[in-house]
Design a protein around this motif. Structure first.
Motif, PDB file in Angstrom:
ATOM      1  N   VAL A   1       0.866  -1.172   0.000  1.00  0.00           N
ATOM      2  CA  VAL A   1       0.000   0.000   0.000  1.00  0.00           C
ATOM      3  C   VAL A   1       0.908   1.229   0.000  1.00  0.00           C
ATOM      4  O   VAL A   1       1.717   1.412   0.895  1.00  0.00           O
ATOM      5  N   GLU A   2       0.761   2.043  -1.040  1.00  0.00           N
ATOM      6  CA  GLU A   2       1.560   3.253  -1.144  1.00  0.00           C
ATOM      7  C   GLU A   2       0.991   4.338  -0.248  1.00  0.00           C
ATOM      8  O   GLU A   2      -0.195   4.363   0.041  1.00  0.00           O
ATOM      9  N   ALA A   3       1.851   5.251   0.160  1.00  0.00           N
ATOM     10  CA  ALA A   3       1.443   6.316   1.062  1.00  0.00           C
ATOM     11  C   ALA A   3       1.043   7.573   0.309  1.00  0.00           C
ATOM     12  O   ALA A   3       1.485   7.821  -0.812  1.00  0.00           O
ATOM     13  N   GLY A   4       0.215   8.330   0.982  1.00  0.00           N
ATOM     14  CA  GLY A   4      -0.152   9.664   0.537  1.00  0.00           C
ATOM     15  C   GLY A   4       0.124  10.602   1.697  1.00  0.00           C
ATOM     16  O   GLY A   4       0.546  10.178   2.766  1.00  0.00           O
TER      17      GLY A   4
ATOM     18  N   LEU B   1      -7.688   9.187  12.940  1.00  0.00           N
ATOM     19  CA  LEU B   1      -8.113   7.831  13.295  1.00  0.00           C
ATOM     20  C   LEU B   1      -8.248   6.976  12.043  1.00  0.00           C
ATOM     21  O   LEU B   1      -8.717   7.465  11.006  1.00  0.00           O
ATOM     22  N   ASN B   2      -7.847   5.705  12.147  1.00  0.00           N
ATOM     23  CA  ASN B   2      -8.042   4.804  11.006  1.00  0.00           C
ATOM     24  C   ASN B   2      -9.482   4.290  11.006  1.00  0.00           C
ATOM     25  O   ASN B   2     -10.292   4.666  11.855  1.00  0.00           O
TER      26      ASN B   2
ATOM     27  N   PRO C   1      -0.764   5.475   4.836  1.00  0.00           N
ATOM     28  CA  PRO C   1      -1.121   4.548   3.763  1.00  0.00           C
ATOM     29  C   PRO C   1      -2.450   4.971   3.126  1.00  0.00           C
ATOM     30  O   PRO C   1      -3.322   5.516   3.805  1.00  0.00           O
ATOM     31  N   ALA C   2      -2.571   4.722   1.857  1.00  0.00           N
ATOM     32  CA  ALA C   2      -3.812   5.067   1.147  1.00  0.00           C
ATOM     33  C   ALA C   2      -4.984   4.334   1.791  1.00  0.00           C
ATOM     34  O   ALA C   2      -4.983   3.117   1.890  1.00  0.00           O
ATOM     35  N   ALA C   3      -5.960   5.128   2.285  1.00  0.00           N
ATOM     36  CA  ALA C   3      -7.145   4.577   2.953  1.00  0.00           C
ATOM     37  C   ALA C   3      -8.023   5.741   3.386  1.00  0.00           C
ATOM     38  O   ALA C   3      -7.675   6.902   3.197  1.00  0.00           O
ATOM     39  N   ALA C   4      -9.154   5.407   4.012  1.00  0.00           N
ATOM     40  CA  ALA C   4     -10.051   6.422   4.559  1.00  0.00           C
ATOM     41  C   ALA C   4      -9.703   6.658   6.029  1.00  0.00           C
ATOM     42  O   ALA C   4      -9.380   5.714   6.755  1.00  0.00           O
TER      43      ALA C   4
ATOM     44  N   SER D   1      -2.757   7.401  -2.814  1.00  0.00           N
ATOM     45  CA  SER D   1      -1.341   7.145  -3.020  1.00  0.00           C
ATOM     46  C   SER D   1      -0.689   8.246  -3.846  1.00  0.00           C
ATOM     47  O   SER D   1      -1.173   8.613  -4.910  1.00  0.00           O
ATOM     48  N   GLY D   2       0.417   8.790  -3.333  1.00  0.00           N
ATOM     49  CA  GLY D   2       1.190   9.788  -4.059  1.00  0.00           C
ATOM     50  C   GLY D   2       0.563  11.174  -4.093  1.00  0.00           C
ATOM     51  O   GLY D   2       1.108  12.079  -4.720  1.00  0.00           O
ATOM     52  N   GLN D   3      -0.568  11.379  -3.435  1.00  0.00           N
ATOM     53  CA  GLN D   3      -1.281  12.673  -3.456  1.00  0.00           C
ATOM     54  C   GLN D   3      -1.283  13.288  -2.050  1.00  0.00           C
ATOM     55  O   GLN D   3      -1.103  12.595  -1.055  1.00  0.00           O
ATOM     56  N   THR D   4      -1.531  14.609  -2.002  1.00  0.00           N
ATOM     57  CA  THR D   4      -1.710  15.291  -0.727  1.00  0.00           C
ATOM     58  C   THR D   4      -3.185  15.635  -0.566  1.00  0.00           C
ATOM     59  O   THR D   4      -3.771  16.266  -1.442  1.00  0.00           O
TER      60      THR D   4
END
Length: 159
Positions: free
Chosen positions: A67-70, A93-94, A116-119, A140-143
């Motif tokens: 999972v790529e990070a943002g 919070l995850n 990590p890319a998620a809500a 992923s890859g975005q701010t």
């Protein structure tokens, strides 16, 4: 006759000694072969152990999809209030409701963190201000940026 007996006895002893020496040599030769075989097997086991220990392991984490990070950026402004407070607690919070990031910010700072890319749910709380909460999706890859102006809660800060 006596001499013939003595000669026969000596020959028998000599043949017996020769057989014992030959048997002893065979035993020594066999022991040498066994030691060499065990030595080769030991080296093979050591090499196999080294190969296994240096091979990359296949843990559950390494088999899971990567999972790529943002980036999450949070900016907080404060509406005019009776309070001099201008610090807020930002909590991320995850989906399970567990805190994955937290920081204290003021009007001049932006809280930023890699996730990590998620809500996620972002909450902002400050003394004498109404709490703020919003959902944000990290890509992923975005701010992803959250900007809010905290509203005074109408209760004087000294109560």
């Amino acid at each position: 006759s006596q001499q013939t007996k003595q000669t026969t006895t000596n020959k028998t002893k000599h043949n017996k000694t020769k057989k014992e020496i030959k048997n002893t040599m065979n035993v020594i030769t066999n022991i040498g072969k066994a030691i060499r075989t065990l030595g080769v097997m030991g080296i093979m086991l050591a090499l196999a152990g080294f190969a296994v220990s240096s091979a990359p392991s296949a843990s559950a984490a390494s088999l899971a999809p990567r999972v790529e990070a943002g980036t999450l950026a949070v900016h907080v402004d404060f509406a005019p209030s009776v309070s001099d407070a201008n610090e807020a607690l930002v909590t991320v919070l995850n989906q399970d409701g567990k805190i994955v990031a937290q920081a204290v910010v003021n009007e001049r700072t932006i809280f930023a963190t890699k996730l990590p890319a998620a809500a996620y749910i972002v909450t902002v709380e400050a003394k004498a201000f109404k709490p703020y909460s919003t959902k944000v999706m990290i890509t992923s890859g975005q701010t992803s940026t959250v900007s809010t102006t905290l509203e005074a809660d109408g209760v004087p800060a000294n109560q």
